[in-house]
Design an enzyme around this catalytic site. Sequence first.
Site, PDB file in Angstrom:
ATOM      1  N   LYS A 116       0.828  -1.278   0.030  1.00 17.08           N
ATOM      2  CA  LYS A 116       0.099  -0.117   0.093  1.00 17.08           C
ATOM      3  C   LYS A 116       0.902   1.288   0.076  1.00 17.08           C
ATOM      4  CE  LYS A 116      -4.334  -1.701   1.888  1.00 17.08           C
ATOM      5  NZ  LYS A 116      -5.450  -1.408   3.093  1.00 17.08           N
ATOM      6  N   ASP A 167     -10.160   3.206   1.508  1.00 22.06           N
ATOM      7  CA  ASP A 167     -10.406   2.566   2.850  1.00 22.06           C
ATOM      8  C   ASP A 167     -11.110   3.636   3.529  1.00 22.06           C
ATOM      9  OD1 ASP A 167      -9.505   0.041   2.475  1.00 22.06           O
ATOM     10  OD2 ASP A 167      -7.553   0.674   2.975  1.00 22.06           O
TER      11      ASP A 167
HETATM   12  P1  NAP Z   1      -1.026  -3.171  10.793  1.00 21.84           P
HETATM   13  O1  NAP Z   1      -0.417  -2.346  10.171  1.00 21.84           O
HETATM   14  O2  NAP Z   1      -0.009  -4.570  11.168  1.00 21.84           O
HETATM   15  O3  NAP Z   1      -1.230  -2.542  12.287  1.00 21.84           O
HETATM   16  C1  NAP Z   1      -1.992  -3.471  13.566  1.00 21.84           C
HETATM   17  C2  NAP Z   1      -1.884  -2.715  14.703  1.00 21.84           C
HETATM   18  O4  NAP Z   1      -2.301  -3.298  15.751  1.00 21.84           O
HETATM   19  C3  NAP Z   1      -0.411  -2.038  15.094  1.00 21.84           C
HETATM   20  O5  NAP Z   1      -0.671  -0.937  15.546  1.00 21.84           O
HETATM   21  C4  NAP Z   1      -0.261  -2.918  16.364  1.00 21.84           C
HETATM   22  O6  NAP Z   1       0.618  -2.497  17.373  1.00 21.84           O
HETATM   23  C5  NAP Z   1      -1.647  -3.547  16.678  1.00 21.84           C
HETATM   24  N1  NAP Z   1      -1.438  -4.901  17.477  1.00 21.84           N
HETATM   25  C6  NAP Z   1      -1.193  -5.993  16.830  1.00 21.84           C
HETATM   26  N2  NAP Z   1      -1.287  -6.935  17.717  1.00 21.84           N
HETATM   27  C7  NAP Z   1      -1.534  -6.265  18.948  1.00 21.84           C
HETATM   28  C8  NAP Z   1      -1.706  -6.873  20.341  1.00 21.84           C
HETATM   29  N3  NAP Z   1      -1.512  -8.224  20.505  1.00 21.84           N
HETATM   30  N4  NAP Z   1      -2.100  -5.832  21.322  1.00 21.84           N
HETATM   31  C9  NAP Z   1      -2.083  -4.612  21.083  1.00 21.84           C
HETATM   32  N5  NAP Z   1      -2.029  -3.918  19.757  1.00 21.84           N
HETATM   33  C10 NAP Z   1      -1.757  -4.819  18.742  1.00 21.84           C
HETATM   34  O7  NAP Z   1      -2.275  -4.012  10.457  1.00 21.84           O
HETATM   35  P2  NAP Z   1      -3.536  -3.147   9.614  1.00 21.84           P
HETATM   36  O8  NAP Z   1      -3.074  -3.228   8.076  1.00 21.84           O
HETATM   37  O9  NAP Z   1      -3.662  -2.030  10.174  1.00 21.84           O
HETATM   38  O10 NAP Z   1      -4.770  -4.025   9.827  1.00 21.84           O
HETATM   39  C11 NAP Z   1      -5.244  -4.084  11.104  1.00 21.84           C
HETATM   40  C12 NAP Z   1      -6.566  -4.964  11.024  1.00 21.84           C
HETATM   41  O11 NAP Z   1      -7.525  -4.358  10.313  1.00 21.84           O
HETATM   42  C13 NAP Z   1      -6.381  -6.540  10.539  1.00 21.84           C
HETATM   43  O12 NAP Z   1      -7.027  -7.320  11.217  1.00 21.84           O
HETATM   44  C14 NAP Z   1      -7.006  -6.295   9.124  1.00 21.84           C
HETATM   45  O13 NAP Z   1      -7.406  -7.660   8.483  1.00 21.84           O
HETATM   46  C15 NAP Z   1      -8.029  -5.621   9.284  1.00 21.84           C
HETATM   47  N6  NAP Z   1      -8.368  -4.738   8.291  1.00 21.84           N
HETATM   48  C16 NAP Z   1      -9.622  -4.450   7.523  1.00 21.84           C
HETATM   49  C17 NAP Z   1     -10.041  -3.897   6.567  1.00 21.84           C
HETATM   50  C18 NAP Z   1     -11.488  -4.196   6.059  1.00 21.84           C
HETATM   51  O14 NAP Z   1     -11.915  -3.838   4.937  1.00 21.84           O
HETATM   52  N7  NAP Z   1     -12.408  -4.556   6.884  1.00 21.84           N
HETATM   53  C19 NAP Z   1      -9.264  -3.176   5.863  1.00 21.84           C
HETATM   54  C20 NAP Z   1      -7.860  -3.125   6.160  1.00 21.84           C
HETATM   55  C21 NAP Z   1      -7.677  -3.825   7.459  1.00 21.84           C
HETATM   56  P3  NAP Z   1       2.322  -2.178  16.944  1.00 21.84           P
HETATM   57  O15 NAP Z   1       2.269  -0.908  16.211  1.00 21.84           O
HETATM   58  O16 NAP Z   1       2.626  -1.756  18.371  1.00 21.84           O
HETATM   59  O17 NAP Z   1       2.892  -3.479  16.683  1.00 21.84           O
END
Ligand code: NAP
Length: 284
Positions: free
Chosen positions: A70, A106
């Site tokens: 992205k 998004d």
């Molecule tokens: P990402 O960039 O990896 O970000 C994940 C975030 O969650 C980070 O801030 C991470 O913290 C935090 N995190 C991970 N594990 C954690 C834990 N055990 N405790 C506390 N914080 C935690 O991922 P993303 O792309 O933002 O996606 C995040 C979620 O959104 C995923 O589940 C994805 O499937 C979903 N999503 C859905 C859509 C949709 O269309 N519905 C679109 C995009 C994403 P750190 O920064 O400290 O590592």
Amino acid sequence: MITGNTQLLGVIGYPIQHSLSPVMHNAAIDSLGLDYTYVPFAVEPQCLEQAIAGLSALGVEGFNVTIPHKQAVMPLLSEISPIAQAIGAVNTVYRTAAGWGGTNTDVVGFLTPLRTHALQPGAIAVVLGNGGAARAVVAGCGELGYSQIAIVGRDRTKLEQFLCQGTFSKGVSIHLWSELVTLLPYAQLVVNTTPIGMHPQVDQSPLSQAELDRLPTHAVVYDLIYTPHPTLLLHQAMERGLEAIDGLEMLIHQGAAAWDYWLQRSAPIAVMRSALHDYLSASR
Ligand code: NAP
């Protein structure tokens, strides 16, 4: 049926097998009898530049971009919309006279299910997590009119970087998880953007029952996760009588918004929703 006239759309990511986008886009294409097909392309990070040139050479009409491309795709595009620039990520690429154009649907995908909700004066939006999806969520909350948006993360340095890297509206603040309890009683919206509760960790939730109990009764709980459906967080929120919105709605609306760029027509949202529900029920 694929013929010599069939036009190509698709999604690039790595890995890509988990993507639900082909399911909903192909169902929508079929329902309207369009001569298009939507294909998942697994593109390894080191092949991104070649892949973008290849998609152009092959006459692909447009494509979605998912993890991990992205941000990396941005320097490879001829133009980038202001919203994608503000967030620092592109999820939809379309043809322009000068080459590929990129935008981010998004934000509209996230906020569309919330458009009908009246904002209470002084309401706070609480965003759990500070990764890529949180950027679109924070921008969406700003567009919805939230004057206070609290981002909750586990690493202060990453939280500070998050604030520095985006062009967000005023009123965005950063907090560690230990501060969450003080925010929840004022939250009109809580959005989970962490993977906590995602398959296979289906028995986990980012909020404890006691934390959910601190939310006002008019609060909306929104989980970006769509497998399982619903997540434990949403299940418990509904049990408490709170409104719950699942990640499928964001997925559907970000996909539908891409049709404006690729096909200059509205997507059949009900068909996309039904295709996703059928697919997820069959794969349970
Ligand atoms: P990402 O960039 O990896 O970000 C994940 C975030 O969650 C980070 O801030 C991470 O913290 C935090 N995190 C991970 N594990 C954690 C834990 N055990 N405790 C506390 N914080 C935690 O991922 P993303 O792309 O933002 O996606 C995040 C979620 O959104 C995923 O589940 C994805 O499937 C979903 N999503 C859905 C859509 C949709 O269309 N519905 C679109 C995009 C994403 P750190 O920064 O400290 O590592």
